[in-house]
Design an enzyme around this catalytic site. Structure first.
Site, short mmCIF file in Angstrom:
data_model
loop_
_atom_site.label_atom_id
_atom_site.label_comp_id
_atom_site.label_asym_id
_atom_site.label_seq_id
_atom_site.Cartn_x
_atom_site.Cartn_y
_atom_site.Cartn_z
N THR A 173 -49.28 3.54 -39.84
CA THR A 173 -47.98 3.76 -40.56
C THR A 173 -47.77 3.03 -41.83
O THR A 173 -48.38 2.04 -42.06
CB THR A 173 -46.62 3.17 -39.66
OG1 THR A 173 -46.86 3.84 -38.41
CG2 THR A 173 -45.22 3.31 -40.42
N VAL A 202 -42.28 11.56 -30.76
CA VAL A 202 -41.92 11.28 -32.06
C VAL A 202 -41.50 9.47 -31.85
O VAL A 202 -41.08 9.07 -31.04
CB VAL A 202 -40.46 11.90 -32.47
CG1 VAL A 202 -39.90 11.25 -33.80
CG2 VAL A 202 -40.78 13.42 -32.49
N GLY A 203 -42.03 9.04 -32.74
CA GLY A 203 -41.94 7.49 -32.97
C GLY A 203 -40.57 7.19 -33.64
O GLY A 203 -39.77 7.91 -33.99
N THR A 224 -42.82 -1.09 -38.78
CA THR A 224 -44.01 -0.58 -38.49
C THR A 224 -44.55 -1.41 -36.91
O THR A 224 -44.06 -2.46 -36.90
CB THR A 224 -45.19 -0.82 -39.34
OG1 THR A 224 -46.56 -0.39 -38.23
CG2 THR A 224 -45.42 -2.20 -39.47
N GLY A 227 -43.35 2.26 -31.64
CA GLY A 227 -42.08 2.95 -32.16
C GLY A 227 -41.13 3.08 -30.98
O GLY A 227 -39.88 2.85 -31.40
N1 ASP Z 1 -44.34 2.71 -35.67
C1 ASP Z 1 -45.18 3.83 -35.56
C2 ASP Z 1 -45.01 4.85 -34.41
O1 ASP Z 1 -44.72 4.33 -33.34
C3 ASP Z 1 -46.69 3.48 -35.37
C4 ASP Z 1 -47.20 2.21 -36.14
O2 ASP Z 1 -46.37 1.71 -37.06
O3 ASP Z 1 -48.07 2.13 -36.11
O4 ASP Z 1 -45.05 6.13 -34.47
#
Ligand code: ASP
Length: 305
Positions: A173, A202-203, A224, A227
């Protein structure tokens, strides 16, 4: 206090310090600096926080080292499915897209949803139909797929687990938050999500209030991490509400979220935020977070651990 300020992240993750080679570290730092300076230049020229965060995130989407746009993490069927959101703090307008497979710069489409549609969140084929109507050039899905991400997917599938956080060589992310000279706040986040995720997952990134949020006079936030936990904690909104309604400082609110609320659920990750006066907070509960901050007082830093 700074007149204008920007912070960016390139994901919080689990790459142990010892495994990060000097050459690769330089590569990540170079990518972060380009995005940070690109966004900052917009603010320095008198541009809006919305343009600054769009610019910074677009640069990170185009950089294959980061898990957004080209170089995104892959679903279990080997495709890239992208999520992104953008929000501005003055009128609290927001736009987001999820599960798109052909939009080169998802953050631009999220912004177009905000500015040109009656909606906040468009997903999948409907989002891509809107992109076509708006004259976006669509790219084949293999544009996003890099050899490293395929290798990472194979690794995950051999271990038959979905990574808690995207492990080396990927880092999850990208995001940016900014305050412009007029005092307007904005936040943007873009991601390929988790490696080996189910198609359609979906995150938090495109969920307003979870991975992305902005409210003038309070804060702009981009998150980040894993999620699912950020969605359940309504993480970005939690931080803003703690500042606005409980009088916590921005740093206290971020700390509470990352080191109390999320761990109580079993989640970890990181977050960047800029406050009403341009104060920047960057914190994480993982080993590191790719991040950078720059403001009109002369502060300029890029860090990983
Ligand atoms: N937050 C993101 C998700 O869960 C992934 C990440 O930040 O690495 O889609």
């Amino acid at each position: 206090m700074s007149a204008y300020a920007i912070a960016i992240h390139g994901g919080a993750g689990a790459m142990p310090r010892a495994t990060l080679s000097g050459a690769r570290e330089q590569c990540y730092r170079g990518g972060l600096e380009a995005a940070l300076d690109g966004g900052y230049e917009v603010l320095a020229r008198g541009g809006t926080s919305l343009d600054a965060v769009s610019t910074a995130v677009r640069i990170l989407e185009d950089d294959p080292s980061f898990n957004a746009g080209r170089g995104a993490a892959l679903t279990r069927d080997g495709a890239a499915e992208l999520d992104a959101a953008i929000m501005e703090g003055r009128q609290m307008r927001a736009g987001a897209i999820a599960s798109v497979r052909h939009v080169k710069n998802p953050v631009d489409l999220a912004r177009r949803v905000m500015e040109k549609s009656r909606h906040v969140l468009l997903v999948g084929s409907g989002a891509e139909e809107f992109a076509l109507e708006e004259g976006f050039t669509l790219v084949p899905n293999h544009y996003f797929r890099t050899a490293e991400r395929l290798e990472q997917l194979e690794h995950e599938q051999r271990g038959e687990r979905v990574s808690d956080l995207v492990p080396p060589p990927s880092h999850g992310t990208v995001g940016a938050v900014a305050r412009d000279a007029a005092g307007d706040l904005a936040a943007a986040t873009s991601t390929g999500g988790l490696t080996n995720k189910r198609p359609g997952r979906v995150g938090d990134s495109p969920i307003i209030g979870a991975g992305t949020y902005a409210r003038n006079g309070v804060a702009a936030v981009s998150a980040t991490g894993h999620g699912e936990y950020f969605i359940r904690a309504v993480a970005a909104h939690h931080v803003c509400a703690a500042v606005e309604f409980r009088g916590l400082t921005l740093a206290q609110a971020v700390r509470e979220l990352l080191h109390q609320v999320l761990p109580a659920l079993g989640g970890d990750g990181g977050l960047i935020a800029v406050g009403a006066n341009g104060e920047i907070v960057m914190d994480f509960s993982t080993e590191g977070m790719f991040r950078g901050a720059r403001d009109s007082t002369g502060r300029r830093e890029v860090a990983i651990y």
